[in-house]
Design an enzyme around this catalytic site. Structure first.
Site, PDB file in Angstrom:
ATOM      1  N   ARG A 249       0.858  -1.188   0.000  1.00 52.05           N
ATOM      2  CA  ARG A 249       0.000   0.000   0.000  1.00 52.05           C
ATOM      3  C   ARG A 249       0.892   1.234   0.000  1.00 52.05           C
ATOM      4  O   ARG A 249       1.467   1.589   1.019  1.00 52.05           O
ATOM      5  CB  ARG A 249      -0.897  -0.022   1.233  1.00 52.05           C
ATOM      6  CG  ARG A 249      -2.088   0.917   1.164  1.00 52.05           C
ATOM      7  CD  ARG A 249      -2.729   1.093   2.539  1.00 52.05           C
ATOM      8  NE  ARG A 249      -1.905   1.951   3.377  1.00 52.05           N
ATOM      9  CZ  ARG A 249      -1.834   1.880   4.712  1.00 52.05           C
ATOM     10  NH1 ARG A 249      -2.521   0.968   5.363  1.00 52.05           N
ATOM     11  NH2 ARG A 249      -1.057   2.710   5.375  1.00 52.05           N
ATOM     12  N   HIS A 253      -3.287   4.858   4.796  1.00 54.72           N
ATOM     13  CA  HIS A 253      -4.550   4.103   4.810  1.00 54.72           C
ATOM     14  C   HIS A 253      -5.671   4.888   4.134  1.00 54.72           C
ATOM     15  O   HIS A 253      -6.414   4.373   3.322  1.00 54.72           O
ATOM     16  CB  HIS A 253      -4.944   3.770   6.258  1.00 54.72           C
ATOM     17  CG  HIS A 253      -6.359   3.310   6.401  1.00 54.72           C
ATOM     18  ND1 HIS A 253      -6.801   2.107   5.905  1.00 54.72           N
ATOM     19  CD2 HIS A 253      -7.454   3.920   6.955  1.00 54.72           C
ATOM     20  CE1 HIS A 253      -8.101   1.986   6.166  1.00 54.72           C
ATOM     21  NE2 HIS A 253      -8.519   3.061   6.782  1.00 54.72           N
ATOM     22  N   TYR A 262       4.116   5.356  11.475  1.00 58.24           N
ATOM     23  CA  TYR A 262       4.380   3.924  11.658  1.00 58.24           C
ATOM     24  C   TYR A 262       5.260   3.304  10.574  1.00 58.24           C
ATOM     25  O   TYR A 262       5.494   2.111  10.570  1.00 58.24           O
ATOM     26  CB  TYR A 262       3.060   3.148  11.787  1.00 58.24           C
ATOM     27  CG  TYR A 262       2.069   3.387  10.670  1.00 58.24           C
ATOM     28  CD1 TYR A 262       2.158   2.688   9.476  1.00 58.24           C
ATOM     29  CD2 TYR A 262       1.045   4.328  10.821  1.00 58.24           C
ATOM     30  CE1 TYR A 262       1.257   2.913   8.452  1.00 58.24           C
ATOM     31  CE2 TYR A 262       0.138   4.562   9.797  1.00 58.24           C
ATOM     32  CZ  TYR A 262       0.241   3.860   8.614  1.00 58.24           C
ATOM     33  OH  TYR A 262      -0.652   4.091   7.606  1.00 58.24           O
TER      34      TYR A 262
END
Lengths: 340, 323
Positions: A249, A253, A262
C-alpha cells in the site's frame, strides 16, 4: 521482442488489445486515485481511500472473470477492479463528491462499491462480511446452475475475521464456485503484516481443504493466470481457491491517516520502485504493444477522462435532504422496488 | 394444526410454489432439533434443505448473498440464544442493503429464530433476544402466537422483499394448536390482532405471553374484570394505530412480554402511549416482564421465579383493574 518474457500474455490467452486495455485501466485507476487525493486535500470532498500500488492485481483478476455474469464482491480499495468490470470514472467521482447521481445516492463513503447492473455487490465498512455474501452467491450459482463464479477480495487484516474463516469453511465443505483473493498490501491501517497475520494468509486455505496460491500482486499477468485457473477449477466443480496477491500500500490508509507515524519514507520509496503499472508498461514496450507516442496518447486520454469526470461530479447536485428517508424498505409490496 | 406444523407447512408450500425458496441451518436435514423441517429433505433434496456447518454468521451471511443473488433463503438459527454471532450480518448487512445501495440491491431473507423458555433450557436455550434487534430500521421482526398466524406470517415473510427476523416461540410449538385453512393465505406484516374484546383493562402482548394473558383474562372474567387483549404479531414495524386503539378502549394498559423489561418492546409501546395517548390514560402504564437479569436459570425454582405465568400475570392484571 527484447524481453525473454515477451508474449507471456498471448500464452495466457490474452490479445494485444486486451493487454493494452489492462494497462489503460490501471492507469485510469491510478490517475483517478491521485486526483481524488488532491481534491480531498483541496477541501472539496470529505474523504478518499487510496488503492495506489494495488491496481495491477485488480486489473489482472478482473480480466480473468466474465463481466455481468460472474459476481464481484470488492473491498474498498478496488477502483481498478470495478473500472474493469463496468463502472466509469465519472461514477467513481460522483461517489467521491457524494452527489445525488452516485450509484449509492451519496449515502456511503467513497470506495463502498455496488452496482447491480454490473454484478458488483453492495459493500459495507465492517471488513470481511462480504466473504460470506460471495459464498452465498456461489451457492446460488450451484443450486440454480448459473455457471458463474463469485469473486471476493479483502485485505490481510480482514483475513483474520471470523466471517472470512466461516466463509472458507462453508465454501470448502460444499466445493462452491467462489474465488477468494486477499490483497495483501502489508498494512492494516498502521499494523504491519507480521503483527497482523500469524503464518501466511495463503496457508490458511490448506486448513479448509482447498488450494492456496501466492502470487506477486505487482505482476498483473501472474494474477490473471491464478484467477483464470481458479475460475476454471470453480466451474468444473472442484471448489474454491484462495489467492494471496502480495503487494504494497503506497499511500496512507486514507486521507485521514498519517503513515509516517508507523513507517518510513525509505520503505515507501523502495516499494514505489516495484510499481506494477511501471513494470506492465515496460512489458508492453518489450512486446511492441506500446511505444512513447501511444503511451502519451493513452495517458492524455485517461487524464482527459479524469478531468471531465471530476468537473462533472463537482458540478452535479447533492441529494435532496429528504432523500434520506427513502429506501429503508421496499416502497411497495409485490415488486422488488429496485432500479436495475 | 400445531404451531410447529404450521411453520413446516408454510415452508413446504412456499418451496413447492417457488424454486428460489430453500432452507439452511444446523441439523435441519434430519428434521432440525425442533422438528421444524421434519421430512422436508426427503421431499426437496439436500440442497434445498441444506445442513450447514456450525457457523451462525455464515448461515445468515451466506443466506444474504443467496438472497441478493435472487433466491429466497430461510436461515434457521437452531436456538435464538445462538443468534449473536450473526448479529453483525443481520444489523450491518441485511438491514442496510437496500438503504446503503440506494435501492439498487435488496435482500429478501428470512431468519427463523426459535426463542423463549420451555422449561429446563437454562441460560442459553431460553432467551428472548428481540430487544437486541428491535429498533433496527430496515429489518422487519415478527413473532406469531397462533398456528394460523405462524403459517400466514411465515409465508408473508418469505414473499417479502426485505429481511424478516421470524421469532417462533418454542413453548408454542406443541402447546398451541388452532384452525389453519388448507388454502393459501398470508397474514400481513405490520398488523396486530385483537384476540379478546374487553372494557376494563388492555393487555398488549406477543408470543407465548398472549396465551398467558388470555388464560388470565378468562379467569378474571369470573370476577367481572373484562380484559381486552391485543397480540402485536409484528414487532417491527409496530402497528401503532392498533396499539392506540386498544389502549384507548380501556385507558388501563399493561404491556406483557417474556423479554427483559428494560429496553424491550414494551418500553417502546409505553413511549408511544406517553407521546400520543397520555390524556386518555386512567392509570400508569404497566410493564409486566421478567426482571433485568441475564437469562433464565436452569434450576426449576430459578426458572419459575423468572418466567411470567398466567397466575402471576392475573394478579398484576387484577391490581391494574382495581386502580
Amino acid at each position: 521482442m527484447s524481453s525473454p518474457h515477451a508474449g507471456r500474455h498471448r500464452q495466457l490467452g490474452l490479445t494485444d488489445e486486451q493487454t493494452l486495455q489492462m494497462y489503460t485501466n490501471m492507469l485510469l485507476a491510478r490517475k483517478f486515485d491521485e486526483r481524488a487525493t488532491l481534491i480531498q486535500r483541496s477541501g472539496k470532498t470529505a474523504f478518499h481511500i487510496s488503492s495506489i500500488g494495488q491496481e495491477a492485481a485488480q486489473v489482472g483478476a478482473a480480466f480473468a472473470l466474465e463481466k455481468q455474469h460472474d459476481y464481484f464482491l470488492p473491498y474498498y480499495r478496488d477502483y481498478a477492479l470495478v473500472l474493469s468490470v463496468g463502472m466509469t470514472v465519472r461514477e467513481l467521482m460522483l461517489a467521491l463528491f457524494l452527489k445525488a447521481e452516485d450509484v449509492n445516492g451519496g449515502r456511503q463513503m467513497p470506495g463502498h462499491f455496488g452496482y447491480r447492473k454490473h454484478h458488483i455487490v453492495t459493500a459495507s465498512s465492517p471488513v470481511g462480511t462480504q466473504v460470506l455474501h460471495a459464498v452465498g452467491f456461489s451457492l446460488m450459482s450451484l443450486i440454480k446452475k448459473q455457471n458463474c463464479v463469485a469473486f471476493v477480495t479483502f485485505g490481510e487484516g480482514a483475513s483474520n475475521q471470523g466471517d472470512v474463516h466461516e466463509g472458507f469453511n462453508f465454501a470448502g465443505v460444499f466445493k462452491l464456485p467462489v474465488i477468494f483473493m486477499c490483497e495483501n498490501n502489508r498494512y492494516a491501517i498502521s499494523v504491519p503484516e507480521h503483527r497482523q497475520v500469524a503464518g501466511r494468509v495463503v496457508d490458511r486455505a490448506a486448513g479448509y481443504g482447498f488450494p492456496g496460491v501466492r502470487v506477486d500482486g505487482n505482476d498483473a499477468l501472474e494474477v490473471y493466470r491464478a484467477v483464470k485457473e481458479a475460475r476454471e477449477r470453480a466451474l468444473r466443480g472442484a471448489g474454491p481457491t484462495l489467492i494471496e496477491a502480495v503487494m504494497y500500500r503506497i499511500a496512507p490508509h486514507s486521507t485521514s491517516d498519517d503513515d509516517m507515524l508507523y513507517r518510513t519514507k525509505e520503505e515507501v520509496e523502495y516499494h514505489r520502485e516495484q510499481d506494477g503499472i511501471a513494470s506492465f508498461r515496460r512489458y508492453l514496450f518489450d512486446c511492441g504493444i506500446l511505444n512513447e507516442e501511444l503511451d502519451r496518447h493513452v495517458t492524455d486520454h485517461v487524464n482527459r477522462e479524469v478531468n471531465e469526470a471530476a468537473k462533472y461530479a463537482d458540478q452535479a447536485p447533492y441529494p435532496a435532504p429528504e432523500q434520506a428517508l427513502l429506501h429503508v424498505y421496499a416502497e411497495s409490496a409485490g415488486d422488488d422496488g429496485c432500479r436495475s | 394444526m400445531t404451531y410447529l406444523e404450521a411453520i413446516r407447512t408454510a415452508m413446504s408450500e412456499e418451496m413447492q410454489r417457488d424454486d428460489n425458496v430453500f432452507v439452511l441451518g444446523e441439523d435441519i436435514g434430519k428434521g432440525g432439533v425442533m422438528n421444524a423441517t421434519k421430512g422436508m429433505r426427503d421431499r426437496f433434496g439436500e440442497w434445498r434443505v441444506l445442513d450447514t456447518p456450525l457457523t451462525e454468521s455464515a448461515i445468515v451471511g451466506v443466506a444474504i448473498g443467496a438472497a441478493m443473488g435472487g433466491m429466497r433463503p430461510i436461515a434457521e438459527i437452531q436456538f435464538a440464544d445462538f443468534i449473536y454471532p450473526a448479529t453483525n450480518q443481520i444489523i450491518s448487512e441485511a438491514a442496510k442493503i437496500r438503504y446503503r445501495s440506494n435501492n439498487d440491491w435488496y435482500c429478501p431473507v428470512v431468519i427463523r429464530a426459535p426463542y423463549g423458555a420451555t422449561g429446563g433450557g437454562g441460560l442459553y436455550h431460553s432467551q428472548c433476544p428481540e430487544s437486541v434487534f428491535f429498533g433496527t430500521p430496515g429489518l422487519k421482526i415478527v413473532a406469531p402466537s397462533s398456528a394460523y398466524d405462524a403459517k400466514g406470517l411465515l409465508k408473508a415473510s418469505i414473499r417479502d422483499n426485505d429481511p424478516v427476523l421470524y421469532f417462533e416461540h418454542k413453548k408454542c410449538y406443541l402447546y398451541v394448536s388452532d384452525e389453519v385453512p388448507d388454502e393459501d393465505y398470508t397474514v400481513p406484516i405490520g398488523k396486530a390482532a385483537v384476540k379478546r374484546e374487553g372494557g376494563d383493562i388492555t393487555v398488549i402482548a406477543y408470543g407465548m405471553a398472549v396465551h398467558h394473558a388470555l388464560k388470565a383474562a378468562d379467569e378474571l372474567e369470573k370476577e367481572d374484570i373484562s380484559v381486552h387483549v391485543l397480540d402485536l404479531r409484528t414487532l417491527q414495524p409496530l402497528d401503532q394505530p392498533a396499539i392506540l386503539e386498544a389502549a384507548a378502549k380501556t385507558g388501563k394498559i399493561m404491556i406483557f412480554h417474556e423479554d427483559n423489561k428494560t429496553g424491550g418492546v414494551g418500553a417502546e409501546a409505553a413511549a408511544i402511549l406517553a407521546e400520543q395517548l397520555l390524556y386518555e390514560l386512567d392509570a400508569p402504564v404497566i410493564r409486566f416482564c421478567p426482571p433485568d437479569i441475564p437469562a433464565v436459570g436452569m434450576s426449576p425454582t430459578l426458572e419459575k421465579f423468572f418466567l411470567p405465568t398466567a397466575d402471576r400475570v392475573k394478579e398484576a392484571m387484577r391490581r391494574l383493574a382495581e386502580l
